[in-house]
Scaffold this active site. Structure first.
Site, PDB file in Angstrom:
ATOM      1  N   ASP A  86      35.950  39.837  40.619  1.00 46.56           N
ATOM      2  CA  ASP A  86      35.527  38.916  39.556  1.00 46.56           C
ATOM      3  C   ASP A  86      34.025  39.002  39.296  1.00 46.56           C
ATOM      4  OD1 ASP A  86      34.217  37.158  41.486  1.00 46.56           O
ATOM      5  OD2 ASP A  86      36.216  36.448  41.988  1.00 46.56           O
ATOM      6  N   GLU A 106      36.488  47.369  44.708  1.00 42.21           N
ATOM      7  CA  GLU A 106      37.626  46.475  44.457  1.00 42.21           C
ATOM      8  C   GLU A 106      38.872  47.340  44.318  1.00 42.21           C
ATOM      9  OE1 GLU A 106      38.505  43.002  43.780  1.00 42.21           O
ATOM     10  OE2 GLU A 106      40.448  44.014  43.616  1.00 42.21           O
ATOM     11  N   GLY A 138      38.846  49.296  49.888  1.00 38.89           N
ATOM     12  CA  GLY A 138      37.634  49.005  50.652  1.00 38.89           C
ATOM     13  C   GLY A 138      37.678  49.560  52.061  1.00 38.89           C
ATOM     14  N   ASP A 155      34.700  39.927  50.315  1.00 42.44           N
ATOM     15  CA  ASP A 155      35.167  38.866  49.422  1.00 42.44           C
ATOM     16  C   ASP A 155      36.623  39.175  49.106  1.00 42.44           C
ATOM     17  OD1 ASP A 155      35.710  37.100  47.410  1.00 42.44           O
ATOM     18  OD2 ASP A 155      34.279  37.929  45.977  1.00 42.44           O
ATOM     19  N   SER A 156      37.470  38.894  50.082  1.00 46.32           N
ATOM     20  CA  SER A 156      38.881  39.275  49.969  1.00 46.32           C
ATOM     21  C   SER A 156      39.747  38.089  49.616  1.00 46.32           C
ATOM     22  CB  SER A 156      39.357  39.841  51.310  1.00 46.32           C
ATOM     23  OG  SER A 156      39.390  38.801  52.274  1.00 46.32           O
ATOM     24  N   THR A 157      41.004  38.381  49.283  1.00 49.48           N
ATOM     25  CA  THR A 157      42.013  37.330  49.213  1.00 49.48           C
ATOM     26  C   THR A 157      42.393  36.938  50.646  1.00 49.48           C
ATOM     27  OG1 THR A 157      43.717  39.022  49.142  1.00 49.48           O
ATOM     28  CG2 THR A 157      42.930  38.192  47.029  1.00 49.48           C
TER      29      THR A 157
END
EC number: 2.5.1.16
Lengths: 275, 275
Positions: A86, A106, A138, A155-157
């Site tokens: 994002d 990403e 990544g 910055d992962s889910t």
């Protein structure tokens, strides 16, 4: 007729938000993606049924991923963001003039595409000349870039779907190897109310690899429990040794120099998980 | 069949919790009262459609109302709790051996009655000999007890229904007068995401009465936004001057000596509301 987005954050508890408009629902190669315009939070990116970011509260997460590590490292020239399609973390990273290059890796190009289209406030800096955007795994990128980065941000889910491997000890070892000799990494590590086990496991794994490990928290209203944790592993610099007065000024809505150390003062039950 | 309790925390956003059993729903003389057993949070007290406390996360709110003020005051012998009929704040107050007497003034006797019956973990100390329970209007009690208390804690509902008068400047002046010359008061002052105006108004009013005013926060998952604020007004002692090493040991699950000062380090957008 009223439409509401309801997310079961656990089997027995969730949040619900009134929908103004559903902009996208799509099954990408990696996950279910939805972009919803909500009445309370503005536009909201949802991956695999979990809120990733909203226009109204995104600043908390993005600032708190980026600034504590970048303020701790004295010379963060090369920064890698794993995930974060994002663009919110990248936007915050660029507030630090010492950063010469910020690489975003990403796995899901659709996240980047729809964020640029529907979340320009968040994704706008992805086209900045200091940024390189790579659509790739990544985990692979880390293993192909030894001794390369000053700071790495994950910055992962949550650890379901494509992010499972981003919570393994092998990944943390790869990050260690991809960092320079005084590098720092930080990862979002979910919430202590519903995911205490995850925080403990990550903490134990990271401690076996990095000499300095610190956990901090932030309030994110649209994330489960509202209390989010971040785990930092550092080879040399300790975020708790940063002098408040030495922190440069940059524009924020959540992070402050005073909050820098305070964020590491955890509630007792969280402290107990990571000591 | 699944039953869920859904609370609209704003017009457009809310939480939802699976119900195991509804124990009480009653219209008291003052408000709608429900006692629900939920799968995620255990038993939950709901007043006028707002979660007041749950067995699982109650410790955060109750500790954070009680301890910052009691640690700041060097000799808190007489303590008043306005509201707080569930008894949770009283339980925390009694952890301080310097407290000789803790008075609870709750307007709604039904809250006390049902808390004792269904929330014994929370309300159990209401029968402690150091506690006096009075079922009365807190506003009236304050005005009838000048120069009486060392510490006053306002554990009210939101400013709707019976609690409206507990957010007025006249009430804060009454508290000032009911405190001894070195007294401290603290009130819950809602959340900065949805009630920024309230926090600003209270802060302005309290500043016109007390020489020292401080705002701090805590994460409460079942309260709106998960970030709750507390406003402290003090005649003499500053909570930020408390030395961490001087804080006595007592058992907690949220509050720690290190967190004492850190809780006052607010996110930038909250700091901006109260400066």
């Amino acid at each position: 007729m009223e439409l509401w987005y309801t997310e079961k954050q656990t089997e027995d508890f969730g949040i619900t938000a009134k929908i103004k408009e559903t902009l996208v629902t799509e099954k990408t190669d990696f996950q279910d993606l939805a972009m919803i315009d909500t009445a309370e939070w503005g536009r909201m990116l949802v991956l695999d049924g979990m809120v990733m970011t909203t226009v109204r509260d995104e600043f908390v997460y993005h600032e708190m991923v980026a600034h504590p590590a970048l303020v701790t490292h004295p010379n963060p020239k090369n920064v890698l963001v794993v995930g974060g399609g994002d663009g919110g973390v990248i936007r915050e990273v660029l507030k630090h003039p010492k950063v010469e290059k910020a690489v975003l890796v990403e796995i899901d190009g659709k996240v980047i595409e729809y964020s640029k289209k529907y979340l320009p406030e968040i994704a706008g800096e992805l086209d900045n000349p200091r940024v390189e955007v790579i659509v790739n795994d990544g985990y692979m990128h880390i293993h192909d870039h030894k001794n390369t980065y000053d700071v790495i941000m994950v910055d992962s889910t949550e650890p379901v779907g494509p992010a499972v491997e981003l919570f393994t000890k092998g990944f943390y070892q790869g990050i260690y190897d991809a960092l320079k000799e005084d590098g720092i990494f930080v990862a979002q590590t979910d919430n202590p109310w519903f995911k205490a086990d995850l925080i403990q496991t990550v903490n134990r794994d990271v401690r076996e690899i990095f000499p300095i490990v610190r956990v901090y928290g932030a309030n994110i209203p649209t994330y489960p429990s509202g209390l989010w944790t971040f785990t930092m592993g550092s080879k040399k610099y300790d975020p708790l040794q940063v002098e408040e007065a030495s922190i440069p000024e940059f524009e924020t809505k959540y992070y402050t120099p005073r909050l820098h150390k305070a964020a590491f003062a955890l509630p007792k039950f969280v402290e107990d998980l990571v000591k």
